[in-house]
Design a protein around this motif. Structure first.
Motif, PDB file in Angstrom:
ATOM      1  N   ARG A  74       0.832  -1.214   0.000  1.00 40.05           N
ATOM      2  CA  ARG A  74       0.000   0.000   0.000  1.00 40.05           C
ATOM      3  C   ARG A  74       0.859   1.253   0.000  1.00 40.05           C
ATOM      4  NH1 ARG A  74      -1.256   3.273   3.984  1.00 40.05           N
ATOM      5  NH2 ARG A  74      -0.413   1.819   5.536  1.00 40.05           N
ATOM      6  N   ARG A  75       1.854   1.306   0.890  1.00 37.76           N
ATOM      7  CA  ARG A  75       2.644   2.516   1.001  1.00 37.76           C
ATOM      8  C   ARG A  75       3.616   2.672  -0.176  1.00 37.76           C
ATOM      9  NH1 ARG A  75       5.846   3.079   5.156  1.00 37.76           N
ATOM     10  NH2 ARG A  75       5.955   0.906   5.798  1.00 37.76           N
ATOM     11  N   LYS A 127       1.535   4.049  -3.098  1.00 40.55           N
ATOM     12  CA  LYS A 127       1.195   5.453  -2.849  1.00 40.55           C
ATOM     13  C   LYS A 127       2.357   6.352  -3.268  1.00 40.55           C
ATOM     14  CE  LYS A 127      -0.345   8.640   0.779  1.00 40.55           C
ATOM     15  NZ  LYS A 127      -0.705   8.777   2.235  1.00 40.55           N
ATOM     16  N   GLN A 130       3.191   9.070  -6.854  1.00 39.49           N
ATOM     17  CA  GLN A 130       3.742  10.426  -6.764  1.00 39.49           C
ATOM     18  C   GLN A 130       4.958  10.616  -7.663  1.00 39.49           C
ATOM     19  OE1 GLN A 130       4.547  10.825  -2.598  1.00 39.49           O
ATOM     20  NE2 GLN A 130       2.374  10.954  -2.008  1.00 39.49           N
TER      21      GLN A 130
END
Length: 295
Positions: free
Chosen positions: A249-250, A253, A257
């Motif tokens: 998940r991280r 994310k 970006q």
């Protein structure tokens, strides 16, 4: 002096009566209850002392087998008072029963004894045996109980250790290596993706780190995509999937970006959408999908 060996039927009729049978039943029931109580106490103690949970749970199957062997010896020696001649008769009867009807049960029991004596795996281990995978929650004389990732309890016959390979992810320890794979587009910055994934693993609350346990990030190239593989240790095997999900998940994310994309081959047409157009609007029709599947 007669050397006549009594038959099994004669032995049974000479030593079995209502009182003896009642004593055996009472002993077995009391023994079963006592073992369950001790197992429950050990389980609660192991949950209270989390760092020693696996080691405490390892005592349970060994205690069960030793205790039941003592009970069987007591029944044979003091309740049935079996003599040497009677023992010969019972051995013949037991051999016939095992050979004709209980060979699978005997193999399971033999497997359970081997598991305990050789420490093939322990209560609390995360193992894969054949098609089964999960945490060992109990090792019995006949079967091993696993708690699967779907929270199902599966009873695996102990005789599988004779025909299947057994892989233990932690082997008596609380920490365990977890492998997390992420797939990115070949045009994306692979080095940056590796650094982001490494940082996501290092900063996870589930990670286990010391001088011997670190984080390894590997990159593999395939024709349609790149694979970033993170190898790290979770601090408790029960958090295996939470750890993997946290890293994934991280990482994604941060990927978003830095314009690190999923492989185009995995999501055809996804990156060619018009602004504001949903992915479902760009999906092929059912007839188009059917034609593609027939190719």
């Amino acid at each position: 002096m007669s050397d006549h060996n009594p038959s099994p039927a004669e032995v049974l009729s000479s030593i079995l009566n209502f009182e003896v049978v009642l004593q055996i039943i009472v002993l077995l029931v009391v023994s079963h209850i006592f073992v369950k109580v001790v197992a429950s106490i050990l389980s609660r103690i192991s949950e209270r002392f989390e760092s020693h949970r696996v080691h405490i749970r390892m005592i349970e199957p060994l205690f069960r087998i030793v205790f039941y062997l003592i009970v069987i010896y007591y029944i044979a020696s003091y309740v049935l008072t079996i003599s040497s001649n009677q023992l010969v008769a019972f051995s013949a009867l037991a051999g016939a029963v095992i050979g004709f009807g209980l060979k699978d049960l005997f193999a399971d029991v033999a497997g359970g004894i081997v598991i305990i004596l050789e420490s093939t795996y322990h209560v609390g281990d995360q193992i894969r045996m054949g098609d089964y995978y999960g945490e060992v929650i109990d090792i019995g004389l006949r079967a091993t109980q696993l708690r699967t990732p779907d929270d199902n309890t599966v009873s695996v016959p102990n005789n599988l250790i004779f025909i299947e390979s057994v892989a233990s992810g932690n082997y008596g320890k609380s920490e365990m290596m977890v492998i997390t794979d992420m797939f990115i587009d070949p045009q994306s910055d692979a080095y940056l993706a590796m650094k982001i994934s490494e940082e996501a693993a290092f900063t996870s609350k589930y990670i286990f780190l010391d001088d011997k346990h670190g984080v390894t990030v590997l990159l593999n190239e395939f024709p349609s995509h790149l694979r970033v593989r993170i190898k790290a240790y979770v601090n408790n095997l029960r958090y295996e999937f939470e750890f993997r999900s946290d890293i994934t998940r991280r990482s994604w994310k941060a990927f978003a970006q830095h314009d690190i994309k999923a492989p185009e081959a995995f999501f055809p047409g996804y990156y060619q959408r018009e602004p504001g157009e949903s992915f479902s609007q760009n999906r092929p029709s059912r007839s188009e999908r059917a034609g593609f599947e027939d190719m």
